[in-house]
Motif scaffolding. Structure first.
Motif, PDB file in Angstrom:
ATOM      1  N   LEU A  69       0.619  -0.866  -0.087  1.00 26.85           N
ATOM      2  CA  LEU A  69      -0.074   0.300  -0.213  1.00 26.85           C
ATOM      3  C   LEU A  69       0.616   1.218  -0.258  1.00 26.85           C
ATOM      4  O   LEU A  69       0.346   2.169  -0.410  1.00 26.85           O
ATOM      5  CB  LEU A  69      -1.013  -0.193   1.651  1.00 26.85           C
TER       6      LEU A  69
ATOM      7  N   SER B 256     -11.937  -2.897  -3.597  1.00 28.70           N
ATOM      8  CA  SER B 256      -9.784  -1.979  -3.457  1.00 28.70           C
ATOM      9  C   SER B 256      -8.738  -2.461  -3.796  1.00 28.70           C
ATOM     10  O   SER B 256      -9.051  -3.919  -3.079  1.00 28.70           O
ATOM     11  CB  SER B 256      -9.782  -1.100  -1.947  1.00 28.70           C
ATOM     12  N   SER B 257      -8.063  -1.379  -3.483  1.00 23.63           N
ATOM     13  CA  SER B 257      -6.422  -2.353  -3.474  1.00 23.63           C
ATOM     14  C   SER B 257      -5.950  -2.970  -2.287  1.00 23.63           C
ATOM     15  O   SER B 257      -5.114  -3.471  -1.686  1.00 23.63           O
ATOM     16  CB  SER B 257      -5.142  -1.199  -3.994  1.00 23.63           C
ATOM     17  N   GLN B 258      -6.957  -2.297  -0.589  1.00 22.76           N
ATOM     18  CA  GLN B 258      -6.995  -2.548   0.735  1.00 22.76           C
ATOM     19  C   GLN B 258      -6.500  -4.226   0.958  1.00 22.76           C
ATOM     20  O   GLN B 258      -6.035  -4.634   1.497  1.00 22.76           O
ATOM     21  CB  GLN B 258      -7.204  -1.609   1.871  1.00 22.76           C
TER      22      GLN B 258
ATOM     23  N   ALA C 192      -7.465  -6.366  -1.703  1.00 23.67           N
ATOM     24  CA  ALA C 192      -6.249  -7.314  -2.673  1.00 23.67           C
ATOM     25  C   ALA C 192      -4.846  -7.064  -1.743  1.00 23.67           C
ATOM     26  O   ALA C 192      -4.303  -8.511  -2.601  1.00 23.67           O
ATOM     27  CB  ALA C 192      -6.157  -6.331  -4.038  1.00 23.67           C
ATOM     28  N   ALA C 193      -4.485  -6.347  -1.666  1.00 20.21           N
ATOM     29  CA  ALA C 193      -3.356  -6.224  -0.570  1.00 20.21           C
ATOM     30  C   ALA C 193      -2.997  -6.962   0.006  1.00 20.21           C
ATOM     31  O   ALA C 193      -2.245  -8.031   0.549  1.00 20.21           O
ATOM     32  CB  ALA C 193      -2.338  -4.828  -0.124  1.00 20.21           C
TER      33      ALA C 193
END
Length: 383
Positions: free
Chosen positions: A276, A322-324, A326-327
């Motif tokens: 992130l 969200s990218s969160q 996915a991370a």
């Protein structure tokens, strides 16, 4: 509940390996002392401040073991001559500030608990611990370990055992115990990063950096970024932490390996923060804090349960796509706690039943032996 920063297996290793008989005796006494503390009932709850806010009290045990000792510095008072007392004051303040500024939490219990610390505990005591009500710091043995007040992340680690005690109250055994330890490492590291104004990229991701005396071949007690690489010393041995489930340690020692297997969720948090970018105490920290304090974790939560809870927290905070999220998912897959997602089907979609039947029949035809019925096939003598 007694929680110490130095695990028993490390003190046992030192008692076996050091040459100096006096030093061996110190480590033996530390082990015996810690064993007694572990067997005692949990200390009573600390005192809350009526008005809330940051309140610190630092006491001096004067090399005895009676707690809390003699009061040497209270909130708002000037620094004293004793460096250990000032470091304890600063470290507990840095931890309170991180929790307050980043997560809106008022002290360990969320309700203004006074942060009580005792320094100069016992003689040559090579440890620091949270006893359920306060922080206690030894001065170290002077050969392997220096004083334990110097590292903000050590103070943040131990105080976070208190936060866990007041929230998820994770059982201190097996995977839930390793999560308990890992959460303390996470927020101990975040306390240091916030105090130093460091981004995830700038942080060292070490727990206990600065504890080792000169001559010890190691940088810290643990590395969250690269578990298993923090030290490699003839007296300490090699850092035994695994970084994935492939190396998970099955043991009855150390409450089921709580200080060992914590390296796996530690690395998962690091991977989320690194993916992130920015400050780890922002998005990544909020996900872990929400998971810890949501009330959804059982006391016996294992790694998979916790991983799925962090996914749910990320979805709630930032959205399902969200990218969160996915991370978080990728991090837990990387350390082997969550299974890899199956590949997407080809663009044509799922095969129809008739297509599958055709394929199966074709496969059977190819595998059908060519030998006529009743005749034994030729066999290769090699077997």
């Amino acid at each position: 509940m007694f929680h110490s920063i130095i695990p028993p297996y490390l003190l046992e290793q030192l008692e076996r390996s050091v040459d100096d008989p006096n030093l061996r005796a110190r480590f033996r006494l530390s082990l015996q002392h810690d064993a007694v503390l572990r067997s005692r009932p949990a200390a009573g709850l600390g005192r809350a401040s009526a008005e809330g806010g940051l309140r610190r009290e630092v006491y001096d045990a004067e090399h005895g073991t009676d707690l809390p000792g003699t009061l040497v510095r209270s909130e708002g008072e000037d620094a004293v001559q004793d460096q250990s007392a000032n470091q304890a004051y600063d470290g507990t303040g840095a931890t309170w500030t991180m929790y307050h500024d980043c997560f809106g939490r008022d002290s360990i219990d969320g309700a203004g608990l006074i942060l009580t610390s005792t320094v100069h505990y016992d003689r040559g005591y090579a440890n620091a611990f949270w006893d359920g009500a306060q922080m206690v710091f030894g001065d170290g043995d002077g050969e392997i370990f220096g004083g334990f007040t110097a590292s903000i992340d050590v103070t943040g680690h131990e105080l976070t055992h208190g936060v866990t005690q007041y929230t998820a109250n994770l059982a201190y055994d097996g995977q839930s115990g390793a999560l308990n330890e890992s959460i303390s490492d996470v927020f101990g590291s975040l306390a240091k990063q916030y105090a130093l104004g460091q981004s995830a990229e700038e942080a060292d991701w070490l727990i206990g950096a600065g504890l080792f005396m000169p001559g010890v071949q190691g940088v810290a007690l643990r590395s969250m970024k690269a578990p298993g690489t923090a030290y490699d010393d003839p007296r300490l041995g090699k850092d035994p932490q695994p970084d994935t489930m492939a190396g998970y340690v099955e043991t009855t020692d150390d409450n089921g390996g709580v200080h060992l297997n914590s390296g796996i969720p530690n690395r998962a948090f690091y991977l989320v923060a690194a993916a992130l970018g920015g400050n780890a105490y922002d998005d990544a920290g909020k996900i872990w804090y929400t998971t810890l304090t949501s009330g959804t974790l059982s006391e016996s939560a294992d790694f998979k349960t916790f991983a799925e809870a962090t996914q749910a927290a990320a979805r709630d905070l930032f959205g399902a796509d969200s990218s969160q999220v996915a991370a978080v998912t990728t991090a837990w897959q990387t350390v082997g706690v969550l299974a890899e997602e199956p590949p997407e089907p080809p663009s044509g979609g799922v095969a129809q039943e008739s297509d599958r039947t055709e394929l199966m029949n074709a496969a059977k035809t190819e595998l059908r032996p060519s030998t006529p019925p009743g005749q034994a096939p030729d066999r290769d003598t090699a077997g």
